[in-house]
Scaffold this active site. Structure first.
Site, PDB file in Angstrom:
ATOM      1  N   ASP A 170     -38.528  48.538 -10.051  1.00 35.49           N
ATOM      2  CA  ASP A 170     -37.812  47.790  -9.024  1.00 35.49           C
ATOM      3  C   ASP A 170     -36.851  46.809  -9.687  1.00 35.49           C
ATOM      4  O   ASP A 170     -37.092  46.345 -10.807  1.00 35.49           O
ATOM      5  CB  ASP A 170     -38.814  47.035  -8.150  1.00 35.49           C
ATOM      6  N   THR A 201     -31.010  45.962  -5.604  1.00 39.49           N
ATOM      7  CA  THR A 201     -30.239  45.381  -4.499  1.00 39.49           C
ATOM      8  C   THR A 201     -28.800  45.124  -4.931  1.00 39.49           C
ATOM      9  O   THR A 201     -27.957  44.782  -4.101  1.00 39.49           O
ATOM     10  CB  THR A 201     -30.877  44.055  -4.054  1.00 39.49           C
TER      11      THR A 201
END
Length: 336
Positions: A110, A159
């Site tokens: 992540d 992101t």
């Protein structure tokens, strides 16, 4: 007995988010183009007897990147090891993770854009050739040892895809997929499913109220559902539209999903700076917020709703923002 009951409640709450996560493709609502592509990728790999190729998911927080990784692991029947970019500080950390993978395992990283550059370079041959190059010693006596790694699939999420280097992006041969925001109808379906898992009765009005305030994001919608459930439980009320409105008003969430920080931003922009244009640094100082928080957390949703424009001269509030906050848009036209 009381302590035991309390511990059980805490354990239930800690796994609540995992419980709400879809476990099958048909439970995963939205992102149809990604699901279709990933299904083909997995099926083709299975028919060839190969492991799936490396995949990168990107998009704003809360849209389901981690959930997709879990679904892929369940679909392939393989174990998934989970880590994050900031957690892999040294080359040795990555080497330890990679050498402990079993054949066919999935490694999920992540926030991969925060990966250390030295670590990233070690990852290239691991992804491309399945080998790990380790340098032992320093100076003239230094030597390189090449370790063969078990076949694995890297699934990464970020992101901020612009911060992922081109060499790393190019090695995701399975595809680079952008997750889109959800429609209110899709959010309503997600909330409906979550309410069943939470064994909470939710009427149609309450469902729509949560959906329209959820910022088009499943994670936010599930958060609102849980807080509305808590409010209804404490006040001994049915979870209807009126109760949901009361609960979300207590959280300072208005009818289009703006929170107190969003409204403060627009109020300062309109009231103190005549609606703009005004620079990021100035408005950040006026709000006592960091520039990164304003730019990355507050502004995107306002722009998406058409309440804010970013121009070459600075931030400008739109007529829609004036009307939403009950300011007179004519004032800005006169001054502008």
């Amino acid at each position: 007995m009381k302590n035991k009951a309390k511990n059980e409640i805490k354990a239930d709450e800690s796994i609540l988010d995992t419980t709400l996560r879809p476990t099958r493709w048909d439970e995963y609502i939205g992102q149809k183009h990604i699901k279709d592509n990933v299904k083909i990728l997995l099926r083709a790999a299975e028919e060839r007897g190969h492991i799936p190729e490396h995949i990168l998911f990107y998009g704003p927080p809360g849209l389901g990147k981690t959930t997709l990784a879990h679904l892929i692991a369940k679909e392939t029947g393989k174990q998934m090891k989970i880590t994050s970019g900031p957690a892999i500080e040294k080359v040795g950390d990555l080497a330890s993770i990679l050498t402990n993978l079993a054949s066919g395992d999935i490694l999920f990283i992540d926030e991969i854009h925060r990966l250390n550059k030295m670590v990233e370079e070690i990852l290239y041959p691991a992804m491309e050739s399945g080998v790990l190059d380790i340098i032992i010693g320093k100076g003239p006596s230094a030597r390189t040892i090449q370790l063969d790694l078990p076949p694995f699939t890297l699934i990464a999420a970020t992101t901020r895809v612009a911060l992922v280097s081109s060499p790393l992006r190019s090695r995701f041969s399975g595809g680079v997929f952008r997750l889109e925001f959800y429609s209110n109808e899709e959010i309503a379906e997600i909330v409906k499913r979550s309410s069943k898992l939470l064994k909470t009765e939710l009427d149609e009005g309450a469902l729509k109220e949560i959906a329209k305030r959820s910022r088009f994001t499943p994670r936010t919608a599930n958060y609102f559902l849980k807080r509305a459930r808590d409010f209804a439980q404490v006040h001994k009320k049915n979870l209807d539209e009126k109760t949901v409105k009361e609960a979300l008003n207590m959280l300072a969430i208005d009818d289009i999903g703006l929170n107190s920080s969003d409204r403060k931003f627009l109020e300062i922009l309109i009231d103190k700076f005549d609606g703009g244009p005004v620079g990021l640094k100035t408005i950040g100082a006026a709000m006592s917020e960091e520039e990164a928080t304003v730019e990355e957390v507050i502004e995107p949703y306002l722009i998406q709703l058409g309440l804010l424009e970013r121009t070459a001269r600075g931030r400008v509030a739109t007529e829609k923002a004036y009307l939403h906050l009950d300011f007179d848009p004519v004032v800005r036209e006169r001054r502008g």
